[in-house]
Design an enzyme around this catalytic site. Structure first.
Site, PDB file in Angstrom:
ATOM      1  N   GLN A  56      -0.570  -4.656  -8.732  1.00 35.23           N
ATOM      2  CA  GLN A  56      -0.513  -5.655  -9.788  1.00 35.23           C
ATOM      3  C   GLN A  56      -0.737  -6.826  -8.678  1.00 35.23           C
ATOM      4  OE1 GLN A  56       3.018  -6.268 -12.506  1.00 35.23           O
ATOM      5  NE2 GLN A  56       2.211  -8.373 -12.175  1.00 35.23           N
ATOM      6  N   HIS A 114       0.605  -1.274   0.064  1.00 36.64           N
ATOM      7  CA  HIS A 114      -0.072  -0.056   0.028  1.00 36.64           C
ATOM      8  C   HIS A 114       0.942   1.216   0.086  1.00 36.64           C
ATOM      9  CE1 HIS A 114      -2.805  -2.747   2.176  1.00 36.64           C
ATOM     10  NE2 HIS A 114      -3.648  -2.229   1.186  1.00 36.64           N
ATOM     11  N   SER A 128       0.713  -8.870   1.674  1.00 38.45           N
ATOM     12  CA  SER A 128      -0.699  -8.994   1.523  1.00 38.45           C
ATOM     13  C   SER A 128      -1.345  -8.854   2.982  1.00 38.45           C
ATOM     14  CB  SER A 128      -1.173 -10.251   1.042  1.00 38.45           C
ATOM     15  OG  SER A 128      -2.583 -10.459   1.460  1.00 38.45           O
TER      16      SER A 128
END
Ligand code: PAF
Length: 292
Positions: free
Chosen positions: A148, A37, A185
Site C-alpha cells: 500500500q 517486501h 522503502s
C-alpha cells in the site's frame, strides 16, 4: 529456491505448476529488499502453493533525470534474505531479456498515471504498467502482491489487470514502517543521518491529517492539507512535491470529505523523494464543517 534468468524457462516452469493445478503467488520487486517486501513474500508463501519473486530494476519506469543508475542493487543480499522465507523461484532477468533491441511496445494507463506522482514523474506509471503486464505474462500468477505504500501504483495495477483482462487477483498489503513511522522503502538508504531524522515528518503529517478527519470530524480538504503542509514546512530539509486528499478508487481530488479517502504525500528530504499515504474511513455521519 531456483533462480531463473530467461523468460522461456520462467514460462515453462509456470506452465508446469499450473498444469499440476497448483497456485502461484507473485511478488514483483526491483530488489534492495526490505521488511516491506518480506511481508508481501510471507503472505504470498502462506496463500499459494508456489511463491515467485521477480527482481528487475525496470529502466522504462525511470525518467531521464531520475535515479535508475544509482538505484540500490544488492542481489547477493537479496538472495540471502529470500533464503530465510518460503520463496520457490526468483525470476531475475537482465535488461536485454526484458527489453531486447527494437522493443517499442508500451501500455498507456491514461490519466490516473498523470496525477500525483505522475505529474512530476512523466511516463513513470506507463513504465510500471508495461513491465507488470510483461511480468504477469511471464510468471502467470494466480495472485499478485503489492504494498500500500505505493498507493497510486496499486490503483494503476488494478486498472491494468481489469482492463487488459488478466485473470489475476491483486492483493494490497499494509505499509510496513520503521519504529518511528517512516515507511520502509529501498530509497531510505539514500538518507544521511540528519535527513533520516527529518523523514519522520511524512508520517507525522499523515497522522495529523488522519486525526483531523477521523477524530475531529473535519471535512474541508484544503484546510487539512494546509495544516499538513505547515507541519512539513516546519522541518529542516523538506520540500513538498504534493499533499493531496483523493478518492480511494480513482484518485480524484476531494474538496469536502464525505467518504473514505486516501491522504497521499510526496516530499523531498534533501535530494531523496519519499512518498507515503494513509487511508482514512472518517466519521462521516457525524462529520462537521468547522475548522478548529
Ligand atoms: O514497486 C516496485 O518495486 C516496482 O514499481 C514494480 C511493481 C516491481 C515494477 O517495476
Amino acid at each position: 529456491m531456483q533462480i531463473i534468468r530467461t523468460i522461456k524457462d520462467m514460462q515453462a516452469l509456470s506452465r508446469n505448476i499450473r498444469d499440476e493445478h497448483k497456485t502461484i503467488g507473485f511478488v514483483p520487486t526491483m530488489g534492495a529488499l526490505h521488511e516491506g517486501h518480506m511481508s508481501l513474500m510471507k503472505r504470498s508463501g502462506d496463500e499459494n502453493d508456489f511463491s515467485i519473486v521477480s527482481i528487475f530494476v525496470n529502466p522504462v519506469q525511470f525518467g531521464p533525470n531520475e535515479d535508475f543508475r544509482q538505484y540500490p542493487r544488492d542481489i547477493e543480499g537479496d538472495l540471502n534474505k529470500l533464503s530465510s522465507i518460503k520463496v520457490d523461484i526468483v525470476f531475475f532477468p537482465d535488461d536485454k531479456e526484458m527489453y531486447p533491441d527494437g522493443f517499442s511496445t508500451s501500455v498507456n494507463i491514461g490519466s490516473v498515471g498523470e496525477i500525483l506522482c505522475g505529474a512530476s514523474r512523466h511516463g513513470h506509471f506507463n513504465g510500471v504498467a508495461t513491465v507488470v503486464a510483461k511480468l504477469c505474462n511471464i510468471v502467470m500468477p494466480h495472485n499478485a502482491y503489492f504494498g500500500q505504500k505505493d498507493f497510486q501504483q496499486t490503483v494503476v495495477i488494478k486498472k491494468l489487470i481489469k482492463e487488459l483482462n488478466f485473470d489475476i487477483d491483486v492483493i494490497v498489503c499494509p505499509t510496513v514502517r520503521e519504529h518511528d513511522g517512516l515507511a520502509m522503502s529501498s530509497r531510505n538508504i539514500y538518507l544521511n543521518h540528519e535527513e533520516r531524522k527529518a523523514a519522520t515528518v511524512l508520517y507525522r503529517a499523515l497522522k495529523l491529517g488522519e486525526d483531523l478527519i477521523s477524530s475531529k470530524g473535519l471535512v474541508d480538504a484544503l484546510y487539512i492539507k494546509n495544516e499538513m503542509k505547515n507541519l512539513i514546512n516546519s522541518g529542516p530539509v523538506s520540500n513538498i512535491d504534493y499533499v493531496e486528499i483523493v478518492t480511494t478508487e480513482h484518485l480524484e481530488k476531494v474538496e469536502k470529505i464525505k467518504s473514505p479517502v486516501a491522504i497521499c504525500i510526496a516530499v523531498r528530504i534533501g535530494k531523496t523523494r519519499l512518498i507515503d499515504n494513509i487511508i482514512t474511513t472518517g466519521i462521516f455521519p457525524f462529520a462537521t464543517d468547522y475548522q478548529t
